[in-house]
Design an enzyme around this catalytic site. Structure first.
Site, short mmCIF file in Angstrom:
data_model
loop_
_atom_site.label_atom_id
_atom_site.label_comp_id
_atom_site.label_asym_id
_atom_site.label_seq_id
_atom_site.Cartn_x
_atom_site.Cartn_y
_atom_site.Cartn_z
N LYS A 296 0.82 -1.21 0.00
CA LYS A 296 0.00 0.00 0.00
C LYS A 296 0.85 1.26 0.00
O LYS A 296 1.86 1.32 0.71
CB LYS A 296 -0.89 0.03 1.26
N ARG B 53 -13.10 -9.04 7.01
CA ARG B 53 -14.30 -8.50 6.38
C ARG B 53 -14.78 -9.46 5.30
O ARG B 53 -15.42 -10.44 5.57
CB ARG B 53 -14.01 -7.11 5.77
P1 ADP Z 1 -3.29 -3.73 6.80
O1 ADP Z 1 -2.56 -2.85 5.83
O2 ADP Z 1 -2.38 -4.53 7.70
O3 ADP Z 1 -4.41 -4.54 6.22
P2 ADP Z 1 -5.33 -2.02 7.92
O4 ADP Z 1 -5.14 -0.79 8.73
O5 ADP Z 1 -6.01 -1.89 6.60
O6 ADP Z 1 -3.91 -2.67 7.82
O7 ADP Z 1 -6.15 -3.09 8.78
C1 ADP Z 1 -5.64 -3.60 9.99
C2 ADP Z 1 -6.52 -4.75 10.42
O8 ADP Z 1 -7.83 -4.27 10.72
C3 ADP Z 1 -6.72 -5.84 9.36
O9 ADP Z 1 -6.78 -7.09 9.99
C4 ADP Z 1 -8.05 -5.48 8.74
O10 ADP Z 1 -8.69 -6.61 8.19
C5 ADP Z 1 -8.79 -4.97 9.97
N1 ADP Z 1 -9.86 -4.06 9.60
C6 ADP Z 1 -9.77 -2.88 8.96
N2 ADP Z 1 -10.98 -2.35 8.75
C7 ADP Z 1 -11.88 -3.23 9.30
C8 ADP Z 1 -13.32 -3.29 9.39
N3 ADP Z 1 -14.08 -2.35 8.84
N4 ADP Z 1 -13.87 -4.35 10.01
C9 ADP Z 1 -13.09 -5.33 10.50
N5 ADP Z 1 -11.75 -5.36 10.44
C10 ADP Z 1 -11.16 -4.33 9.83
#
Ligand code: ADP
Length: 170
Positions: free
Chosen positions: A54, A103
């Site tokens: 990302k 998700r």
């Molecule tokens: P990464 O780049 O490690 O995926 P993120 O900040 O996107 O980091 O997400 C961190 C964690 O939080 C991941 O396990 C992701 O699946 C979870 N996560 C993010 N948004 C949600 C959501 N809306 N509901 C459930 N889990 C979420």
């Protein structure tokens, strides 16, 4: 087949877990996972980790600042940054449990691969998954970034202090 022996009570550890992620930015989806984790762990390290797949929108400093500001009066939350492999952090700190959120199905495939690899590197490694709350099942930091770009209302998806910061960055 050899029957597995059950761990003793002393081996049961619920003191601390790590919740790693990009948090770019922190959303209500993350907050829901954090809140639910605190039912099972006394302390949680919210670990801002690099995701090489990302391109970041907020700098590490901005993300640390927002997380610290949000959790400033909760001593159970420890905001940290790690630039290496997650398992190296966990080994070094002796925290074998990591929390992730699930998700859609595509999250699972990626998480499954990462979990197997992490266990190979660190045999004590365990990952606990929380299913996304239905209200947040569609919510991701990437979606919030799209909304910022197109001047959408982000207040539905991120807490006010995050929204205020992002609105200044528009
Ligand atoms: P990464 O780049 O490690 O995926 P993120 O900040 O996107 O980091 O997400 C961190 C964690 O939080 C991941 O396990 C992701 O699946 C979870 N996560 C993010 N948004 C949600 C959501 N809306 N509901 C459930 N889990 C979420």
């Amino acid at each position: 087949m050899v029957e597995p022996s059950l761990p003793s009570f002393e081996e049961c550890s619920n003191e601390k877990a790590v919740y790693p992620g990009s948090f770019d930015p922190l959303t209500y989806g993350h907050l829901d996972i954090i809140k639910r984790s605190l039912h099972y762990f006394q302390n949680l390290v919210v670990l801002i980790a690099e995701n090489r797949k990302k391109t970041p929108f907020l700098s590490i400093e901005e993300r640390v600042g927002l997380l610290q500001k949000y959790f400033h009066n909760d001593s159970r939350i420890h905001v940290e940054v790690w630039k290496g492999l997650l398992v190296d952090y966990m080994k070094q700190k002796d925290i074998p449990v990591c929390i992730r959120g699930l998700r859609v199905l595509s999250d699972f495939e990626n998480e499954f691969q990462m979990a197997i690899t992490n266990k190979q590197i660190y045999p004590d490694f365990e990952v606990l998954f929380f299913m996304s709350n239905m209200q947040h099942a569609n919510l991701s930091s990437s979606m919030v970034k799209e909304m910022i770009h197109f001047q959408g209302n982000i207040r539905l998806f991120v807490p006010d202090i995050v929204a205020e910061h992002l609105e200044k960055r528009r």
